[in-house]
Design a protein around this motif. Structure first.
Motif, mmCIF file in Angstrom:
data_model
loop_
_atom_site.group_PDB
_atom_site.id
_atom_site.type_symbol
_atom_site.label_atom_id
_atom_site.label_comp_id
_atom_site.label_asym_id
_atom_site.label_seq_id
_atom_site.Cartn_x
_atom_site.Cartn_y
_atom_site.Cartn_z
ATOM 1 N N MET A 183 -1.434 -0.101 -3.590
ATOM 2 C CA MET A 183 -2.520 -1.099 -3.687
ATOM 3 C C MET A 183 -2.264 -2.231 -2.703
ATOM 4 O O MET A 183 -1.129 -2.447 -2.297
ATOM 5 N N ALA B 81 -11.980 -3.263 -11.583
ATOM 6 C CA ALA B 81 -12.587 -1.940 -11.766
ATOM 7 C C ALA B 81 -11.699 -0.867 -11.134
ATOM 8 O O ALA B 81 -11.471 0.189 -11.719
ATOM 9 N N ARG B 82 -11.202 -1.176 -9.970
ATOM 10 C CA ARG B 82 -10.328 -0.226 -9.273
ATOM 11 C C ARG B 82 -9.011 -0.065 -10.026
ATOM 12 O O ARG B 82 -8.534 1.067 -10.228
ATOM 13 N N LEU B 83 -8.426 -1.158 -10.437
ATOM 14 C CA LEU B 83 -7.147 -1.101 -11.147
ATOM 15 C C LEU B 83 -7.297 -0.408 -12.496
ATOM 16 O O LEU B 83 -6.361 0.239 -12.975
ATOM 17 N N GLU B 84 -8.467 -0.551 -13.065
ATOM 18 C CA GLU B 84 -8.739 0.120 -14.336
ATOM 19 C C GLU B 84 -8.777 1.625 -14.108
ATOM 20 O O GLU B 84 -8.257 2.403 -14.913
ATOM 21 N N LYS B 85 -9.365 2.013 -13.004
ATOM 22 C CA LYS B 85 -9.445 3.426 -12.663
ATOM 23 C C LYS B 85 -8.045 4.010 -12.487
ATOM 24 O O LYS B 85 -7.797 5.172 -12.795
ATOM 25 N N ASN B 86 -7.144 3.182 -11.996
ATOM 26 C CA ASN B 86 -5.750 3.605 -11.840
ATOM 27 C C ASN B 86 -4.983 3.628 -13.171
ATOM 28 O O ASN B 86 -3.848 4.092 -13.208
ATOM 29 N N GLN C 163 0.842 -1.189 0.000
ATOM 30 C CA GLN C 163 0.000 0.000 0.000
ATOM 31 C C GLN C 163 0.884 1.248 0.000
ATOM 32 O O GLN C 163 0.623 2.216 -0.713
ATOM 33 N N HIS D 245 -14.617 -6.260 -8.908
ATOM 34 C CA HIS D 245 -14.421 -5.020 -8.160
ATOM 35 C C HIS D 245 -12.954 -4.593 -8.217
ATOM 36 O O HIS D 245 -12.649 -3.413 -8.406
ATOM 37 N N ALA D 246 -12.069 -5.550 -8.053
ATOM 38 C CA ALA D 246 -10.645 -5.229 -8.035
ATOM 39 C C ALA D 246 -10.187 -4.674 -9.379
ATOM 40 O O ALA D 246 -9.483 -3.657 -9.438
ATOM 41 N N TYR E 295 -4.187 -7.178 -4.943
ATOM 42 C CA TYR E 295 -4.241 -6.442 -6.209
ATOM 43 C C TYR E 295 -2.894 -6.529 -6.928
ATOM 44 O O TYR E 295 -2.821 -6.699 -8.140
#
Lengths: 170, 170
Positions: A47, A87-92, A42, A84-85, A51
């Motif tokens: 992350m 989706a988050r990594l895509e946002k990054n 983190q 969900h994961a 992840y």
DNA sequence: TCGGGAAGGTTGAGACTTCAATCATCACTC
DNA sequence: GAGTGATGATTGAAGTCTCAACCTTCCCGA
């Protein structure tokens, strides 16, 4: 209670003292290591450990891409959690989704260049953390033993039979 | 990448093939077992594994009570996490809080009769689940080895030095 | 080819965890 | 005995995970 040492007729086989110690040690070690690596990553990679593991799997895959269910299976998690994961990594900007030509239901998770770069930058620190916490403290025999034991446990928890309750089929 | 096998001057010591296999096995086993026991207990006891562990600790403590920080320490978690958890368990009526007479900042978490009853009812099933997943699959030598290894890892992650980053001091 | 079940994947709500901020009390020092 | 930093614990917001419901597409037998 819990893992108490008792004895009577139709009662379950409680854990004896040594088994209790082993089980406690297992819980302590896994809890602490999980916490430790989550924090390390983190801090250094932005992350959680799981992840990071997803990016590692993608980096090792041909074309740096994997079908969602396959990635879930390799990571031993549910497809929902993976959705969900990702989706988050895509946002990054570290992963992108691509449709599967041969199966219109399917999706690929694809590691982006930015995602690869994060890995390149943070992998050295992470492998060092793993060494310090685990490998550097164990003899070669213990490392071997650990590998064998963990493989047995992992195998036992993913039976081949149909209808098995596997996370990625849930 | 991630745990790749490479070799060059000032690069970190990547994990070799066997180390990678061991590490993968560790991750797979712990992820699957965590999932498995969480599910078993959520189904049978209505709480996640870590919450169940809190009740077990309390049941084993004198007077069935423990100071918050002490419980966090024994469970290897943060005080914050524990606060939230105890709040939930209190809502279930399985734990109650009590003030500490000798230190007005302190709080005791106390196992209620209802909490003890849940444990009494669900412990047999849980110990069976642990046996089936772990002990029944390992030889006595492997059990011994596992205990030793996990103790080493756990010890390594909670250094005695002041300023150590321990969850319950966070 | 039609129908129905299985497979691939996503979604939203609720539960849990993390992180940083906060509050009260304690311990120590001057 | 007042000030100061450390300790014990809680809080709320944001992030993550679980669970059940859902949608689409595939598969396959009638």
């Amino acid at each position: 209670m819990g893992y108490m040492n008792r004895a009577s007729a139709d009662e379950p086989r409680w854990l004896n003292d040594e088994e209790q110690r082993t089980w406690q040690a297992y819980l302590h070690a896994t809890t602490l290591l999980d916490d430790h690596l989550d924090r390390q990553l983190q801090r250094d990679a932005g992350m959680p450990h799981i992840y990071y593991g997803l990016l590692v799997k993608l980096a090792a895959a041909p074309q740096r891409r994997l079908r969602m269910t396959e990635l879930a299976m390799e990571s031993k998690i549910t497809r929902s959690r993976l959705s969900h994961a990702i989706a988050r990594l895509e946002k990054n900007g570290w992963v992108r989704r691509e449709e599967c030509p041969s199966d219109k239901r399917g999706q690929f998770a694809v590691l982006t260049d930015a995602g690869y770069e994060v890995l390149r930058r943070t992998a050295p620190g992470h492998v060092t953390a793993v060494r310090q916490a685990l490998f550097d403290r164990l003899t070669p025999e213990q490392q071997k033993s650990l590998g064998e034991i963990m493989e047995i446990i992992a195998e036992g928890l993913q039976p081949k039979e149909a209808g098995a309750d596997l996370p990625w089929l849930r």
